[in-house]
Structures are given as structure tokens and as C-alpha cells.
Design a protein around this motif. Sequence first.
Motif, PDB file in Angstrom:
ATOM      1  N   PHE A 198     -10.891 -16.824 -19.191  1.00 33.97           N
ATOM      2  CA  PHE A 198     -10.090 -16.450 -18.764  1.00 33.97           C
ATOM      3  C   PHE A 198      -9.135 -17.894 -20.213  1.00 33.97           C
ATOM      4  O   PHE A 198      -9.373 -18.364 -20.749  1.00 33.97           O
ATOM      5  CB  PHE A 198      -9.512 -17.569 -17.810  1.00 33.97           C
ATOM      6  CG  PHE A 198     -10.871 -18.712 -17.456  1.00 33.97           C
ATOM      7  CD1 PHE A 198     -11.145 -20.036 -17.838  1.00 33.97           C
ATOM      8  CD2 PHE A 198     -12.119 -18.116 -17.096  1.00 33.97           C
ATOM      9  CE1 PHE A 198     -11.372 -20.623 -17.582  1.00 33.97           C
ATOM     10  CE2 PHE A 198     -12.926 -19.343 -16.690  1.00 33.97           C
ATOM     11  CZ  PHE A 198     -12.508 -20.685 -17.408  1.00 33.97           C
TER      12      PHE A 198
ATOM     13  N   LEU B 207     -19.125 -19.416 -24.687  1.00 41.90           N
ATOM     14  CA  LEU B 207     -18.976 -19.436 -23.485  1.00 41.90           C
ATOM     15  C   LEU B 207     -20.368 -19.360 -22.469  1.00 41.90           C
ATOM     16  O   LEU B 207     -20.217 -20.297 -21.380  1.00 41.90           O
ATOM     17  CB  LEU B 207     -18.203 -18.623 -23.119  1.00 41.90           C
ATOM     18  CG  LEU B 207     -16.857 -18.287 -23.590  1.00 41.90           C
ATOM     19  CD1 LEU B 207     -16.588 -17.051 -23.694  1.00 41.90           C
ATOM     20  CD2 LEU B 207     -16.122 -19.387 -24.147  1.00 41.90           C
TER      21      LEU B 207
ATOM     22  N   TRP C 160     -20.063 -14.577 -26.960  1.00 44.76           N
ATOM     23  CA  TRP C 160     -20.073 -15.266 -25.822  1.00 44.76           C
ATOM     24  C   TRP C 160     -21.154 -15.889 -25.529  1.00 44.76           C
ATOM     25  O   TRP C 160     -21.599 -17.113 -24.965  1.00 44.76           O
ATOM     26  CB  TRP C 160     -20.204 -14.407 -24.651  1.00 44.76           C
ATOM     27  CG  TRP C 160     -18.348 -13.829 -24.402  1.00 44.76           C
ATOM     28  CD1 TRP C 160     -17.218 -13.608 -24.379  1.00 44.76           C
ATOM     29  CD2 TRP C 160     -17.833 -14.287 -22.901  1.00 44.76           C
ATOM     30  NE1 TRP C 160     -16.790 -13.212 -23.998  1.00 44.76           N
ATOM     31  CE2 TRP C 160     -16.375 -13.903 -22.575  1.00 44.76           C
ATOM     32  CE3 TRP C 160     -18.862 -14.648 -21.800  1.00 44.76           C
ATOM     33  CZ2 TRP C 160     -16.012 -13.681 -21.827  1.00 44.76           C
ATOM     34  CZ3 TRP C 160     -17.733 -14.542 -20.024  1.00 44.76           C
ATOM     35  CH2 TRP C 160     -16.587 -14.167 -20.925  1.00 44.76           C
TER      36      TRP C 160
ATOM     37  N   THR D 209      -6.187 -18.393 -16.334  1.00 46.93           N
ATOM     38  CA  THR D 209      -4.689 -16.844 -16.382  1.00 46.93           C
ATOM     39  C   THR D 209      -5.835 -16.299 -16.948  1.00 46.93           C
ATOM     40  O   THR D 209      -6.792 -16.550 -17.990  1.00 46.93           O
ATOM     41  CB  THR D 209      -3.640 -16.764 -16.915  1.00 46.93           C
ATOM     42  OG1 THR D 209      -4.123 -17.547 -17.558  1.00 46.93           O
ATOM     43  CG2 THR D 209      -2.794 -18.011 -15.991  1.00 46.93           C
ATOM     44  N   THR D 210      -6.217 -14.923 -15.860  1.00 54.15           N
ATOM     45  CA  THR D 210      -6.530 -13.796 -16.945  1.00 54.15           C
ATOM     46  C   THR D 210      -6.250 -12.428 -16.404  1.00 54.15           C
ATOM     47  O   THR D 210      -6.357 -12.245 -14.415  1.00 54.15           O
ATOM     48  CB  THR D 210      -8.296 -13.914 -16.483  1.00 54.15           C
ATOM     49  OG1 THR D 210      -8.961 -12.808 -17.024  1.00 54.15           O
ATOM     50  CG2 THR D 210      -8.756 -13.658 -15.394  1.00 54.15           C
TER      51      THR D 210
ATOM     52  N   TYR E 106     -12.668  -5.656 -28.224  1.00 57.44           N
ATOM     53  CA  TYR E 106     -12.039  -4.135 -26.712  1.00 57.44           C
ATOM     54  C   TYR E 106     -10.885  -4.542 -26.051  1.00 57.44           C
ATOM     55  O   TYR E 106     -10.314  -6.149 -26.749  1.00 57.44           O
ATOM     56  CB  TYR E 106     -13.680  -4.743 -25.928  1.00 57.44           C
ATOM     57  CG  TYR E 106     -13.487  -6.189 -25.063  1.00 57.44           C
ATOM     58  CD1 TYR E 106     -14.039  -6.692 -25.697  1.00 57.44           C
ATOM     59  CD2 TYR E 106     -13.450  -6.238 -23.666  1.00 57.44           C
ATOM     60  CE1 TYR E 106     -13.811  -8.139 -25.206  1.00 57.44           C
ATOM     61  CE2 TYR E 106     -13.618  -7.251 -23.321  1.00 57.44           C
ATOM     62  CZ  TYR E 106     -13.489  -8.618 -23.718  1.00 57.44           C
ATOM     63  OH  TYR E 106     -13.666  -9.900 -23.673  1.00 57.44           O
TER      64      TYR E 106
HETATM   65  N1  PLP Z   1     -10.090 -15.531 -23.177  1.00 59.86           N
HETATM   66  C1  PLP Z   1     -10.519 -14.476 -23.279  1.00 59.86           C
HETATM   67  C2  PLP Z   1     -11.789 -15.243 -23.378  1.00 59.86           C
HETATM   68  C3  PLP Z   1     -10.422 -14.053 -22.899  1.00 59.86           C
HETATM   69  O1  PLP Z   1     -12.141 -13.097 -22.039  1.00 59.86           O
HETATM   70  C4  PLP Z   1      -9.864 -13.366 -21.672  1.00 59.86           C
HETATM   71  C5  PLP Z   1     -10.145 -12.423 -20.894  1.00 59.86           C
HETATM   72  O2  PLP Z   1     -11.244 -11.737 -20.744  1.00 59.86           O
HETATM   73  C6  PLP Z   1      -8.680 -13.835 -21.599  1.00 59.86           C
HETATM   74  C7  PLP Z   1      -8.311 -15.156 -22.342  1.00 59.86           C
HETATM   75  C8  PLP Z   1      -7.365 -13.891 -20.742  1.00 59.86           C
HETATM   76  O3  PLP Z   1      -6.920 -13.056 -21.421  1.00 59.86           O
HETATM   77  P1  PLP Z   1      -5.989 -11.635 -20.250  1.00 59.86           P
HETATM   78  O4  PLP Z   1      -5.014 -12.710 -19.704  1.00 59.86           O
HETATM   79  O5  PLP Z   1      -4.993 -10.785 -21.709  1.00 59.86           O
HETATM   80  O6  PLP Z   1      -7.104 -10.823 -19.932  1.00 59.86           O
END
Ligand code: PLP
Length: 304
Positions: free
Chosen positions: A195, A165, A162, A251-252, A38
Amino acid sequence: MTADFSKGAAFSDGKFVPAGEAAISVLDWGFTRSDVTYDVVHVRDGAFFRLQDHLDRFERSLKGLRLSPPSSMAEIGEIAMRCVALSGLRDSYVAMICTRGRPRIFGSRRPQDCDNKLIVYAIPWIDVIPLDVQERGAHLHIASVPRIASASIDPTIKNYHWGDLTRGLFEAHDAGADTAVLLDAEGFVTEGPGFNVFIVKDGEVLTPDRGVLEGITRRSVLELCGMLGIPARIAPLTSDDLASADEMFCTTTAGGVMPVSRIGDHIMGNGRPGGVSLRLKSSYWKQHKAGWHQTPVDYSIKTT
Ligand code: PLP
């Protein structure tokens, strides 16, 4: 009766439906095997941020898993636009998902026999770390559970594996923290539930070089550092680096730059967000307003 798209709109099985009505079969391998990828792009103040970059990453993820959705990348971009237009949302979390689907031949165990399924939806904006927590700086727990090995599940392919996580989140909440960051089995810092992470040390901005999704927000922050003349580097980081960081932030797409004020027992900046983190956060949103990587939503294309 006309459908109510105000809580979000989705495209599923070739039709636009209210987001809450979009569904997948319990027999879809996306559900039974997490055989799915996704991407998530945001809309802020009526414009997509880095839409093409998200589509490009989604395309790489699809190739990596040998998935072929029934729509082209250009069509997926148009469908995403239409979902947002239908919902009328000015600030939105827009997901595009491709599952393996179900085998055409009953009982087949061959992924090649599956019809891949595309779902796109736009729902109201989400902050992965709530705004009041961002305000004081999030408290992060260093999870004892290691991040799933990159050799098994490629973290650069956005995925729903996940389990680690989610365990990290439970640990964090049990410890009174807001969220978690995971190390890999060798002790290197990776990422958290939804993130990427950064530290600031002696004026330099650093983000882990392994075990991570190559976040679009992470890339944006590295570019902003270049624009602002802040030294920045992708580097191996350990828990010792976290324990000696001057600042930290996450960051996200669903939140942007989110300051951290505690990592484990280490309190940074007297328990408040740091100056570099706040500068990057404000610059990130200022650049949005200035049109940086923006694609305005055409709200007139509402036909289903
Ligand atoms: N790492 C993970 C596991 C994530 O699920 C996400 C975003 O959902 C990110 C990092 C951050 O990515 P982005 O900045 O492209 O949203």
C-alpha cells in the motif's frame, strides 16, 4: 468432469484452469531471480475499476524490465475479463503477471534467451488490511529496515522484491502492530507492504514523493481530493511528519482507503479513524457505485 472455477480462474500456458491449478516451473527466472512484474486490478460489484489504467501501468512495467508477454495488452484485458467471468466472482482480486520464463538454450544466462510467460488470475476479493482493523484504524509500525534503494529496484515498476517489506511486517507483528511503513535510507517515508500511505496535517492531504509505486488508488485519492475541494499534495515526508500527523491512511487496490489510528507511539484521533480519511473512504466507494472508471464484467463470456 467440468472444472470448478468458483474459487477463482487463471490463464496459464494458453489455457484457462481453476486458479489453484495454475503453476510456474521452478526453473522460471520469475521464481529464481524475482525477474517478474505484475499488476492487480479489482472487480467490485461486477465491474473493473480503472482497468485501462492498470493495463497501462502493467505495460510500462513490462517495458521497464524488457519483458514481452506472448499476448497483446488488449488480449490481456480480455483474458482478465474472461477469468472473472469464468469464476462468476462479483468482487475479485485480478492479477496479471509476466515472468522472464526459462531460457530456450539450456544453461544460458542471457535474459534475452528466455521465453517470457504470462499468467492472469481472478480470485475472491482480498483486503490487505482486514475490515475489522480498518474499522478501528490500523496500527502501523515504522520499520527499522530501510526500503530497498530506488536506484537498484525501481519502485514504480510493480515487483515482488519484498524482502524489506516482509522484514517490516515481522517487526510490526513483533511490536504488536498490524502492519508497517518503511523509510528510505535517508529517512524519507516511502510505502508499506502492499500500500501507499497518506497523512492529513492541518486539513491538507499529503503523500510521499519518492520510493513508491505510483498507486492507482493513490491517484484516485488525489483526484477525489480535487473533486471534494480538499487540498492535497505529493511531498517529501519524514518520520517527524508521521509523528505530528492529525490523521493517516493507506491506499491499495485490495482494500481501497484504509484508515490508520496509530503510527509508532503516536495515537491519532483518540485512536479512531479521522474525519478526512473516512470522507475519502466513503467517497471512493460511492464513486464506484456511481460508475466512476468502471468497466462492467461481461459474465456471459464463459467459454474456455
Ligand atoms: N505500494 C506497493 C508496494 C504495492 O504493492 C501496492 C499494491 O499492491 C501499492 C503501493 C498500491 O498500489 P495500487 O493502489 O495501484 O494497488
